[in-house]
Structures are given as structure tokens and as C-alpha cells.
Scaffold this active site. Structure first.
Site, PDB file in Angstrom:
ATOM      1  N   SER A 214      33.807 -13.386  -3.439  1.00 24.77           N
ATOM      2  CA  SER A 214      32.628 -12.520  -3.356  1.00 24.77           C
ATOM      3  C   SER A 214      32.712 -11.621  -2.139  1.00 24.77           C
ATOM      4  O   SER A 214      33.312 -11.986  -1.124  1.00 24.77           O
ATOM      5  CB  SER A 214      31.359 -13.368  -3.250  1.00 24.77           C
ATOM      6  N   ASP A 215      32.103 -10.445  -2.224  1.00 22.78           N
ATOM      7  CA  ASP A 215      31.815  -9.719  -0.998  1.00 22.78           C
ATOM      8  C   ASP A 215      30.868 -10.598  -0.190  1.00 22.78           C
ATOM      9  O   ASP A 215      30.164 -11.453  -0.730  1.00 22.78           O
ATOM     10  CB  ASP A 215      31.187  -8.357  -1.301  1.00 22.78           C
ATOM     11  N   TRP A 216      30.832 -10.374   1.100  1.00 21.96           N
ATOM     12  CA  TRP A 216      30.136 -11.295   2.001  1.00 21.96           C
ATOM     13  C   TRP A 216      28.625 -11.311   1.711  1.00 21.96           C
ATOM     14  O   TRP A 216      27.968 -10.292   1.799  1.00 21.96           O
ATOM     15  CB  TRP A 216      30.440 -10.923   3.438  1.00 21.96           C
TER      16      TRP A 216
ATOM     17  N   THR B  71      34.813  -9.178  -5.601  1.00 21.41           N
ATOM     18  CA  THR B  71      33.756  -8.608  -6.432  1.00 21.41           C
ATOM     19  C   THR B  71      32.640  -8.059  -5.559  1.00 21.41           C
ATOM     20  O   THR B  71      32.345  -8.552  -4.481  1.00 21.41           O
ATOM     21  CB  THR B  71      33.197  -9.643  -7.412  1.00 21.41           C
TER      22      THR B  71
ATOM     23  N   ALA C 130      27.346 -11.817  -1.231  1.00 23.51           N
ATOM     24  CA  ALA C 130      27.024 -11.257  -2.543  1.00 23.51           C
ATOM     25  C   ALA C 130      26.692 -12.325  -3.580  1.00 23.51           C
ATOM     26  O   ALA C 130      25.987 -12.041  -4.546  1.00 23.51           O
ATOM     27  CB  ALA C 130      28.186 -10.403  -3.054  1.00 23.51           C
TER      28      ALA C 130
END
Length: 831
Positions: A253-255, A220, A257
């Protein structure tokens, strides 16, 4: 008339169970039993810990249930591994735009198989790829990492890629879910997107890949959609992704996020990366104990993680999803094949292939110093890079090739590269060396555990890039620094800079890592005579940072000669040759993760260079080295234009294959190319934190045709080295059968494209849209028929009132041809 389907919006429990009408394979059932048993043996703290990264790239091992640490790594054109270092090189394939330009899902699958092979070699279980966001606006700075402006083409290529990676026993994370289509304020932007545009465009590739490849993961995005950040977006994640589509993989999650413990777990986020500081772990366990989160939510997320571990073979007692691995793939050969199959010949007035015996003048800085991949997290370090100069030198007879630089697109300092041999020395506060590592260039970036062996953040005080530089040219060389902190720069024994480098007042410190390097030294050097260079950085890591990163750059620029003089020299070389080949390119300051583009122009004096060469030699071939569209104001003044994208490590060899005619260029445009002035959708900068997608479903070719504008080169366009005659198209049982003949003189491959166009104009629908495609091969004079399925979805729109897909009855033109602007045969159907 519209025929609506039943509302599919009801959400199934977040259990990852297959849809009711899907049969469950016995191996899947057995794997699920192991997952449930393992889940039952974990206490709350262990479960919460498993959902948080233990470091930058991995999850913790849980020996009590036989679970090994699950490792993730960046893609999509190579596998970086857990350490961003040239010590362990990676195969570098062509950019995703290049892969999409092949219009070949099977080739994408083969690329995936290779990347799985690379991942296994590097101990990686999950590849953080592919990116299937759309080219909404040509200004998107990271579009080289995504496939296309068209959701159908994106979905087909992405499905092939994911299937290939997972065929190799490695997971994928299809990203960035969803509407992460630009870089400006990407961490905070709230994208306002209609439900219809979401369904028909931005969600569509994800839906197709879930249906066609059953991906083991989704990532995401940072951004919000319609007011909710994606790591907390229950409706899009739980209700649509998991509920409607039946996705049973992990949602990571994107890093950095993930922002909220309770909202993220309630929104369907399984894994918060990176660690060890995340909103999950101990904070999540505490939220359960305080009654703010139901433990069943954690169980659902852990179940998804354990299922992924079982599939990748790191959960004891569970049979991996893949027990027989594919055969070994030759990475260099496949990289070369994908590159030449991706090159798009958009113009050819008889200049290509090069006639045998022609004297060739090769011109352009990018011909010597190839740009083979885009900037940002997609960067890997291949064992070798074949430049156009290398490739043509090997392919052409000795003495038939000359080279001139012509014009350098790099007007700013760039990371120290050619001629530099560098290492990083790590020292403690007393100045003792506690670790060292070679570095491939002047750009150093260590994230999390990337530190050299024996080095920890607790003991690290300074990092010094040090080594030698052997100049290629005599004259004044400029050196500089990019980064924030205390630096000391020395060249040839002289200290040129010693002090702090700070961000401008009010500037975002994050942007300092993407900003141009600051010039700090000028040294008069002689070609071929090595000198010592060093850049020392005193490490400063704020306590509050979620992810520890050490990043700075030793930058360099060669002596700058008068551009007019360089262009004049190149024109003389062109005048003396039979054919001039000019390589023009973008730079990392133009196309990279972290920022969007300001314009579509080629940097520097490259347009002037092309015009001067074209005036000197009518047989001028221009090779465009960019990941996404650039303006080509001279395109009608040259004999041929070949787009080679970011072509990967074997790009120069593939270019020689195509220019000499050993192979034909196989690519077709996956995105419309045109001027920024004419482009219908250009807004990528939020206002007050919001970016409305006011164009609705009209992006890419849909928007160009709605506005009645003519681009430079249309979606789907591209020539080979033979001619094709389209003879007929007929539709029976939902399949369009197209008959084509190779009317040229050599074997070739054609991409047969089929479009649907309502016979009655409808302002709410595009003029036409891609419904299917297929590749065919034939020899001279040979005719072939190919069937192209017309999927039901091609006739549907999203009905926002009924909240469901609606089948639109009526009369349609089924058009087949070489591009959306070159349709050769048509038939009419009523549905």
C-alpha cells in the site's frame, strides 16, 4: 475492421507462478522451494505479522525461518534511507521528467544501477519507485516525479529504470497503481475512468514494465478507480496485474492507504504500511479465526513477501536473484551526464553555444540558490549542490562572468537554508537533553524511527531547532513558522513568538504542512555578523495516528528590495555583457507533493525580468528550472530557451557543459508545453468526491491534435548543436528503418521518433501516436540507419464490448522525424 484477441480476463490463483508458456529457471525453482518450506513453518500470527510494517520503513524479522527485516525507502532520484537526515547524504539525480527527456532507456537503466548501489550502502532492500503515472493535465503538482504524458515513452523509461535497480539486487515498487494522476484530494478521490482509457493509457506503462523488467513490487495508490479504493481493487490487482500480466511480486500500500482488513486482503494487497498500527497484523489473524478471511489468502500474500525476501538475499537458504553485482558507479559523474543529456533546447537563434571569450551576465535568484529537486517524499540531501553560478564560475575565464539577482521567485518565507547552521535538541518533560542531531535546513521531518539515537516518542517532550544564522545581506530579515502546535521563536536573544499555531477553522490540518509559513518575527541584521536563532516545538502526537510524524519548519526571508530596482540593476548588467543568461524557476510552493498547481505562470516578477533583460541584450538565453511545463510568454523575444528541469546535484556543472558547448543538450520534450488557456485537459479538482476522466484516451499531444491547437513546444521537440537530414523510412517485417544524415558541423546525437497515423480519420482514435524511437550518433556528414520496432500493440485498441485488445486493420502512415510536429519522412503500410 478490428481483429479481436481472446479474452484474457481470467484470473490465475494469486500464487505468483509464471504464465504457462514461460520457462522456469532452475534458480527460480530452487528459490520457490525455499519460500514454500519457510511458509510451511509459520503459524497464523507470524504470517499476519509479516504482512504489516513493524515501523515506518520495514517489515519484522522472523528468525525462526531465517528471515531478516526487509527495509524499504523512498526514491526516485535518490535513496533516502530509513532516516531522513543529512548525516548520511544521498546522490541526487535529475528529476524523472528529466530522465524521460533523455529518451534513453539504457541511461535510465544506468541510473537504476546507481540507485541500487546507494540502496545497498544504506541497508535498503526495496526502493519505493519509479512513479509511472501520466501527465494527464499540466496542473498536476507532482508531475516532476513522473515521466511523461505518453504511456509508451513512460513504459520504456520505467522498464530501463526498474531493470537497472534490480540488476543491482534491489527491489522496486512501480507506483502508484493506478490513475493517481493529480494531488487534489488524492486520499479520497474516486477517479472515473473508462476501461479503454485505463487499458490504453493509465495501465499501459505498468503492463509494459511487468513484461519488460519483471518488477519485484508494485505500490497501490490512495485513490479509488470507478468506485473501489485501489488497496481493495481485486479486478485491477488480482485479475489484471497478477492474472493477465503474470506479475509475481509484492503489492504494498501507499503509506496509510490501507483502510480495511478484509477488503484489502481480498483485493490482493500483500503489505499494509506503515506500522506498527495497520489493518493487518493481529487484526488480520483475528479475521481468519472468525472466518471472515480464508487463510489461503494470507498464505498467498506471505508467499509473495518471502519471494521478495529471497530475491533480495535476506531469506536464509535462498540464493539471491543477483549474485554478481554491477561495478561501482561514480554518482557525481552519472548525475552530471544525465542532467546534460536531459536539457531540452527548445529555441536557439544562434546564441548557443556561447562564443569563446564572451562576457556573460548571469541573472536570477535560482542561478545562485539552485532548485535541484521537487518537494515532498522525493526529497533527499546530497553531499553537495552545484548551482548555475558555481558551474559557470568554474567553466568561464576569470573576470568574464557577472551576477545579479534580478527577481526572486520566492515571494513567501522558505525553509531556513543558506547561512544557517542548525541542530535539533530533543528534551524530555524536565528539560533534559536526551538526544541531538544536525539538520540540513529549517525543515524538520521525522517519520517513525527517524528520531535521533536514544530518543523515543515516550520520552520526547520538545524539539528545538537551534544554531546560528550568518546573513548574506544587511537589513530587515523575516522569520516564521510552519506547522501546528506550541512554538517559541527566538532571534538574537529576543523572543518574538511564544504560543500556539493552529489551523484555520474548518481547514484540513494536513494542509498546514504544505501551507506558506506564518511570519512571526522581523530582525534588523548585518551581513556577515552571525546571530543565534532557535525554534522550540512542544511535541503533540494524537493517539489515533497511524504513522507518527514530527514535522515543522523554521522559515526565513531575506530583506526585500524594490523589485523594479532589482530588475533595473540586472538589465544594466545584461547591457554590459555580450550574452545574458537568465535562470527562472518554480518554487516548492508551485511544484510539490500534496497539492496541484493553480496556474502555469512563473512565480514572482520573473516574466518582467526576462522581458527587461531581452530588451537590454538581444543575446538573451533563458534557462527554465522547473519540473514540468510553465508558460513562457516572452519565448519569441529571446535568443534561446533551455529547459533544465530539476537537474539534480550536478545541475550547475552540467549547465556549464551545455552552455559552453563542451556537450550538446541531449533532451527532447516528454510532455507538451503550452499555455493553460489552450491546454485541452485541465480538470484536477473532484466534484462531490469524483473526478471523471471525460477526455477518454485524449490527453497530452493526443488532445492537442484532436482539438487542433498549437502548443508552445510540441511533444518530442528539442534541438542539439548540429543539424540532421531525414532521408528515408521503410517498413519491413514490423520494423521501420530510418536513414538520417548529420548535416551539421559537429558530432551529435539524434532521437529518431516514429509515429503511426491512420490514413482515414477516425474520431475515436488519435490523429497520430508514438510507436517507437531510437537514439543515433553520427559525425559531420555521416549517414546512419536505425531500426525502430513497431510493436503489435501500436496497432491495437481496447474493445470494451469484447473486453479484449483488437488489432485495427487498415492503411497507416509511418512518419519519422524530430518531434510530433516535425515529421520529415513518411511511408504508407497496409496491415
Amino acid at each position: 475492421m478490428a481483429e479481436t484477441q481472446g479474452n484474457q480476463g481470467s484470473s490465475r490463483a494469486n500464487q505468483g507462478s509464471p504464465p504457462a508458456n514461460e520457462a522456469v529457471h532452475p534458480a527460480d525453482r530452487a528459490r520457490e522451494a525455499v519460500v514454500e518450506a519457510a511458509l510451511g513453518r509459520l503459524d497464523l500470527d507470524a504470517k499476519a505479522r509479516l504482512l504489516a510494517g513493524q515501523d515506518t520503513w520495514s517489515l519484522p524479522a522472523l528468525p525462526e525461518i531465517g528471515l531478516k527485516s526487509l527495509v524499504m525507502s523512498d526514491g526516485p532520484i535518490g535513496v533516502r534511507g530509513v532516516r531522513w537526515t543529512a548525516d548520511d547524504p544521498s546522490v541526487a539525480l535529475p528529476s524523472p521528467t528529466a530522465l524521460a527527456a533523455t529518451w534513453d532507456p539504457e541511461l535510465a537503466c544506468r541510473a537504476g544501477v546507481l540507485l541500487a548501489q546507494e540502496a545497498r550502502r544504506k541497508g535498503v532492500h526495496v526502493l519505493l519507485a519509479p512513479t509511472v503515472n501520466l501527465h494527464r493535465s499540466p496542473l498536476g503538482g507532482r508531475h516532476f516525479e513522473a515521466y511523461s504524458e505518453d504511456p509508451y515513452l513512460t513504459g520504456r523509461i520505467g522498464t530501463g529504470y526498474v531493470a537497472g535497480v534490480q540488476e543491482g539486487g534491489v527491489g522496486t515498487t512501480v507506483k502508484h497503481f493506478v490513475a493517481n494522476d493529480a494531488e487534489t484530494d488524492r486520499f479520497t478521490v474516486n477517479n472515473l475512468v473508462s476501461e479503454r482509457a485505463l487499458r490504453e493509457l493509465y495501465l499501459a506503462p505498468f503492463e509494459a514494465i511487468v513484461a519488460g523488467a519483471h518488477p519485484w513490487g508494485v505500490m497501490t495508490a490512495y485513490n479509488s478507480v470507478n468506485g473501489t479504493t485501489m488497496t481493495e481493487h481485486r479486478r485491477l490487482v488480482d485479475e489484471i496485474l497478477r492474472g493477465e500480466w503474470g506479475f509475481d511480486g509484492i503489492n504494498v500500500s501507499d503509506w496509510t492507504a490501507a483502510r480495511s482488513t478484509v477488503a484489502a486482503i481480498d483485493g490482493g494487497l500483500d503489505i499494509a504500511m506503515p506500522g506498527p498500527q495497520t489493518v493487518y497484523g493481529a487484526a488480520l489473524a483475528q479475521a481468519v479465526r472468525e472466518g471472515r478471511v480464508a487463510e489461503a489468502k494470507i498464505d498467498a500474500a506471505v508467499r509473495n513477501v518471502l519471494r521478495l525476501a529471497a530475491r533480495t538475499g535476506i531469506l536464509e537458504g535462498a540464493e539471491p536473484a543477483v549474485t554478481e553485482l554491477p561495478g561501482t558507479v561514480d554518482g557525481e559523474a552519472l548525475a552530471r551526464e544525465i542532467a546534460r543529456r536531459s536539457f531540452v533546447l527548445v529555441r536557439n537563434e544562434g546564441a548557443l553555444p556561447l562564443p569563446e571569450g564572451h562576457r556573460v551576465a548571469l541573472i536570477g535568484a535560482a542561478a545562485r540558490d539552485a532548485r535541484v529537486l521537487g518537494g515532498g517524499s522525493a526529497t533527499v540531501f546530497p553531499a553537495r549542490i552545484v548551482s548555475p553560478l558555481d558551474g559557470l564560475t568554474a567553466a568561464l575565464p576569470e573576470g568574464s562572468l557577472t551576477y545579479a539577482i534580478g527577481a526572486d521567485p520566492n515571494e513567501e518565507l522558505a525553509a531556513a537554508d543558506k547561512g544557517f547552521e542548525l541542530r535539533a535538541d530533543c528534551r524530555d518533560v524536565d528539560g533534559n537533553v536526551i538526544g541531538t542531531a544536525p539538520v540540513p535546513s529549517g525543515h524538520l521531518q521525522w517519520m517513525g524511527n527517524d528520531l535521533p539515537e536514544g530518543v523515543t516518542y515516550d520520552t520526547l517532550h520538545s524539539v528545538e531547532l537551534t544554531g546560528t544564522f550568518t546573513p548574506r545581506e544587511s537589513g530587515p530579515h523575516t522569520f516564521g513558522v510552519r506547522g501546528l502546535g506550541e512554538f517559541t521563536l527566538k532571534v538574537d536573544g529576543t523572543t518574538h513568538f511564544d504560543g500556539p499555531q493552529l489551523p484555520a477553522e474548518g481547514a484540513d490540518p494536513f494542509q498546514a504542512y504544505f501551507a506558506p509559513p506564518a511570519p512571526r518575527a522581523e530582525a534588523e541584521l548585518r551581513a556577515g555578523e552571525p546571530v543565534e536563532v532557535s525554534l522550540k516545538y512542544v511535541v503533540t502526537l494524537p493517539e489515533s495516528v497511524t504513522m507518527k510524524v514530527i514535522a515543522f519548519t523554521l522559515a526565513h526571508q531575506e530583506p526585500q528590495r524594490d523589485p523594479d530596482e532589482l530588475i533595473a540593476e540586472a538589465a544594466e548588467a545584461a547591457r554590459a555583457a555580450d550574452t545574458a543568461v537568465v535562470v527562472v524557476a518554480t518554487t516548492e510552493r508551485v511544484e510539490s507533493e500534496g497539492f496541484d498547481r493553480k496556474d502555469l505562470r512563473l512565480p514572482g516578477r520573473q516574466d518582467d525580468l526576462v522581458r527587461a533583460i531581452a530588451a537590454a541584450n538581444p543575446n538573451t538565453v533563458v534557462v527554465v528550472n522547473s519540473g514540468s511545463p510553465v508558460e513562457l510568454p516572452w519565448r519569441d523575444e529571446v535568443a534561446a530557451v533551455l529547459l533544465d528541469w530539476f537537474p539534480g546535484q550536478e545541475g550547475g556543472a552540467a549547465l556549464a557543459d551545455v552552455l559552453t558547448g563542451a556537450y550538446e543538450p541531449g533532451g527532447r520534450l516528454p510532455t507538451t508545453w503550452g499555455s493553460l488557456t489552450d491546454a485541452p485537459v485541465t480538470q484536477v479538482t473532484p466534484v462531490d468526491g469524483e473526478l471523471p476522466y471525460t477526455e477518454g484516451v485524449f490527453i497530452g499531444y493526443r488532445a492537442w491534435q484532436k482539438e487542433g491547437r498549437t502548443p508552445s513546444y510540441a511533444f518530442g521537440h528539442g534541438f542539439g548543436y548540429t543539424d540532421w537530414t531525414y532521408e528515408s523510412v521503410k517498413v519491413e517485417g514490423g520494423t521501420a528503418t530510418v536513414r538520417v544524415t548529420n548535416s551539421g558541423t559537429r558530432v551529435g546525437r539524434e532521437v529518431v521518433q516514429v509515429y503511426l497515423a491512420p490514413t482515414e480519420a477516425d474520431a475515436e482514435r488519435p490523429v497520430r501516436w508514438l510507436a517507437g524511437f531510437a537514439g543515433v550518433e553520427a559525425g559531420p556528414g555521416e549517414s546512419v540507419e536505425v531500426g525502430v520496432e513497431l510493436p503489435r500493440r501500436a496497432f491495437e485498441i481496447w474493445d470494451e464490448t469484447a473486453n479484449s485488445w483488437a488489432f485495427v486493420k487498415g492503411s497507416y502512415e509511418v512518419e519519422a522525424g524530430r518531434s510530433i510536429a516535425d515529421l520529415r519522412v513518411t511511408t504508407t503500410i497496409d496491415v
